[in-house]
Design an enzyme around this catalytic site. Structure first.
Site, PDB file in Angstrom:
ATOM      1  N   ILE A 242       0.845  -1.185   0.000  1.00 11.04           N
ATOM      2  CA  ILE A 242       0.000   0.000   0.000  1.00 11.04           C
ATOM      3  C   ILE A 242       0.880   1.234   0.000  1.00 11.04           C
ATOM      4  CG2 ILE A 242      -1.878  -1.171   1.193  1.00 11.04           C
ATOM      5  CD1 ILE A 242      -1.120   0.418   3.722  1.00 11.04           C
ATOM      6  N   SER A 243       0.344   2.335  -0.519  1.00  9.88           N
ATOM      7  CA  SER A 243       1.031   3.619  -0.571  1.00  9.88           C
ATOM      8  C   SER A 243       2.331   3.470  -1.369  1.00  9.88           C
ATOM      9  CB  SER A 243       1.261   4.131   0.854  1.00  9.88           C
ATOM     10  OG  SER A 243       1.631   5.489   0.851  1.00  9.88           O
TER      11      SER A 243
END
Length: 584
Positions: A242-243
């Site tokens: 994620i990110s």
């Protein structure tokens, strides 16, 4: 390729997933204590790093749904294999860590490879990948992707060894020991690996992911010799992040070779369009405080609170007007001018409202300072705007770190100051152009000029940014992108949307889930106003992994593209499965 191999066992109150803390221990507001604050043991540091990374990623609050509606904190005994891995051409290594559960499924031979989110340390994806893969009997491989929390104390000449303990640069192989000589004139404070390695690690994040997967195969050969050899041909490898970790797995997806079986990227920071992270982050750092005063945005999430924010944001509007960066003779018209510029870039009002959190935590400046140094490959003391990092005294002046502060950097830090007792040193705050009512403004103008100017430093930084431009994923590779429509840090319109469009234009079948209302930071849903406004993104990442696994098993299909209309839990109410409206 891999140096300093270490193998540790984790059973009987010290498992792989929660270090024996369980959900209750992870929910504790107080971190696991050190018996000696100045000399914590390696097991104490590991437990505390796991605690801090869980709490930095997941909403663990009572009523938030973790462990009941979605997610797992199962007790998973097993072994950990750790090493420092070096890419060809890199000056410094990245950390790799492989968790092999005792219940590893020999018949399914599964590896989940997960780069850390943000600039976090090697445990920075444990709530994303470990929580999904370990209870299924998969090995999970992590990498800090050349960033992480291996800070180096330039005053004391100490860095971080493989097991997380501090050590002198001359006493052990450290994960990061910068070239700047200790005690050099003008060089003091704290060196941060993401900023100061000189490697521009983001350009190699895809290769970091692949190398972590290679390390997993090597670890499995040792952990399960009766089933060796483990190869990419006989072992399933799924990448998830994620990110920044989401961006890293998408960069891994474009690498040649049939080594990767599927990719799930949540809220990825990926450069595939006209606007890069550094471009929109420096613009937001300057304009967003003023723009958020525009009444058309409606009530903003809290925090930040108006009593503290409005005077600061009003001062920013005045600074922008004096510099000719917004139009208007009063705050209202200046705010409208700033807002119009952000909207023209691609910011939605929903993303701007959620972005107030990044303004309140000074996150835009933190990102801009660190990434400018990384993209330009600047070493310690060479930042083109003069920024550095150090422990700070009450007057915000640099001071020497204490042994207790230094000992906790690796476990407590996020990899990007400020935090864990390390702050940003900004010489422009006290220089001749300093503005008493808006002290960070001159430094932000300098950072913005690196994105848009024509000087040598600006060209150097932008050359580093061009190294990050993504290519389409390998043909035939299953890729699922999941992103919150209200993301106020990595706006969907500036990251996932152009990436998906680019990949599809190249003929790739990338599936796209757009989740609303979801913003970037699940951990902040513990705040009442955020929990009542937004749903967590992590359950959708786990659901996408479920669907990908079923597809690879031949028992299901890849998820269809979806715009998901979820419903946040009512204030004071617990999250329920119906709130999420997960696609079936």
């Amino acid at each position: 390729m891999f140096n300093g191999l270490s193998v540790t066992e984790h059973r009987e109150g010290d498992d792989l997933l929660t270090a024996g803390l369980g959900l209750g221990g992870l929910q504790s507001m107080a971190p696991p204590a050190f018996a000696d604050a100045t000399a914590p043991t390696a097991p104490e540091l590991r437990r505390r790093a796991i605690w801090s990374n869980w709490r930095g990623i997941a909403d663990l609050s009572p009523g938030g749904g973790y462990g009941s509606v979605y997610g797992s904190v199962a007790n998973v005994p097993g072994r950990e294999f750790s090493a420092l891995a070096r890419l060809e051409g890199a000056r410094y290594p990245h950390r790799v860590l492989v968790q092999v559960p005792d219940a590893f499924d020999h018949d399914r031979r599964c590896v989940v490879v997960a780069p850390a989110s943000g600039s976090r340390g090697v445990h920075g994806a444990i709530a994303v990948a470990g929580a999904w893969g370990l209870p299924r009997g998969c090995a999970v491989a992590y990498t800090d992707k050349g960033a992480g929390t291996d800070y180096f104390d330039l005053d004391a000449g100490q860095g971080v060894s493989l097991d997380g303990r501090t050590a002198a640069a001359t006493a052990a192989e450290l994960a990061f020991a910068p070239d700047a000589p200790t005690g050099s004139a003008g060089v003091r404070g704290v060196a941060v690996k993401h900023a100061h390695s000189g490697d521009n690690p983001e350009a190699d994040w895809g290769r970091h992911v692949r190398q972590a997967a290679q390390f997993a195969l090597q670890a499995l050969d040792e952990a399960v010799p009766q089933a060796a050899p483990f190869t990419f041909d006989n072992t399933r490898v799924i990448a998830v992040g994620i990110s920044n970790g989401g961006g890293a797995v998408l960069r891994a997806a474009e690498l040649e070779g049939d080594w990767l079986d599927a990719v799930v990227a949540g809220e990825p920071s990926i450069h595939a369009g006209a606007t890069s992270l550094y471009d929109y982050a420096t613009q937001a750092a300057l304009l967003m405080p003023c723009a958020l005063l525009d009444a058309s945005l409606g009530p903003l999430p809290q925090p930040p609170h108006a009593a503290q924010s409005v005077p600061q944001w009003t001062a920013r509007c005045a600074s922008l007007a004096a510099a000719g960066l917004v139009e208007g003779a009063d705050t209202a018209t200046r705010a409208a001018s700033a807002l119009a510029q952000l909207r023209a870039t691609g910011w939605t009002d929903a993303a701007l409202r959620a972005g107030a959190l990044s303004v309140g935590f000074d996150l835009w400046r933190a990102v801009s300072v660190t990434y400018a140094s990384a993209y330009g490959r600047y070493g310690v003391g060479a930042h083109p705007c003069g920024f550095g990092f150090a422990a700070l005294d009450p007057r915000m002046a640099p001071r020497a770190a204490t042994p207790a502060e230094r000992a906790a950097w690796w476990s407590d830090g996020s990899g990007i100051p400020p935090g864990a007792g390390v702050g940003i040193v900004d010489p422009l705050m006290a220089g001749p152009d300093a503005i008493p009512t808006d002290p960070t403004f001159p430094g932000l103008v300098c950072l913005r000029d690196l994105a848009k100017g024509n000087g040598g430093d600006a060209l150097r930084v932008r050359a580093g940014i061009e190294e990050l431009r993504a290519a389409p994923p390998r043909e035939g590779l299953p890729v699922v992108v999941v992103h919150g429509r209200d993301d106020g840090l990595i706006p969907l319109a500036l990251s996932s949307a152009p990436y998906v469009a680019m990949a599809r234009q190249a003929g790739r079948d990338v599936r796209f889930w757009q989740v609303g209302p979801a913003q970037h930071f699940d951990a902040f849903l513990a705040l009442p106003d955020y929990g009542a406004r937004y749903v967590p993104l992590l359950p959708y990442v786990h659901a996408a992994l479920d669907r990908v696994e079923a597809y690879l098993d031949g028992t299901g299909t890849l998820p269809a593209n979806a715009v998901i209309e979820a419903t946040p839990r009512a204030n004071g109410q617990a999250l329920e499965a119906a709130n999420l409206a997960l696609p079936r």
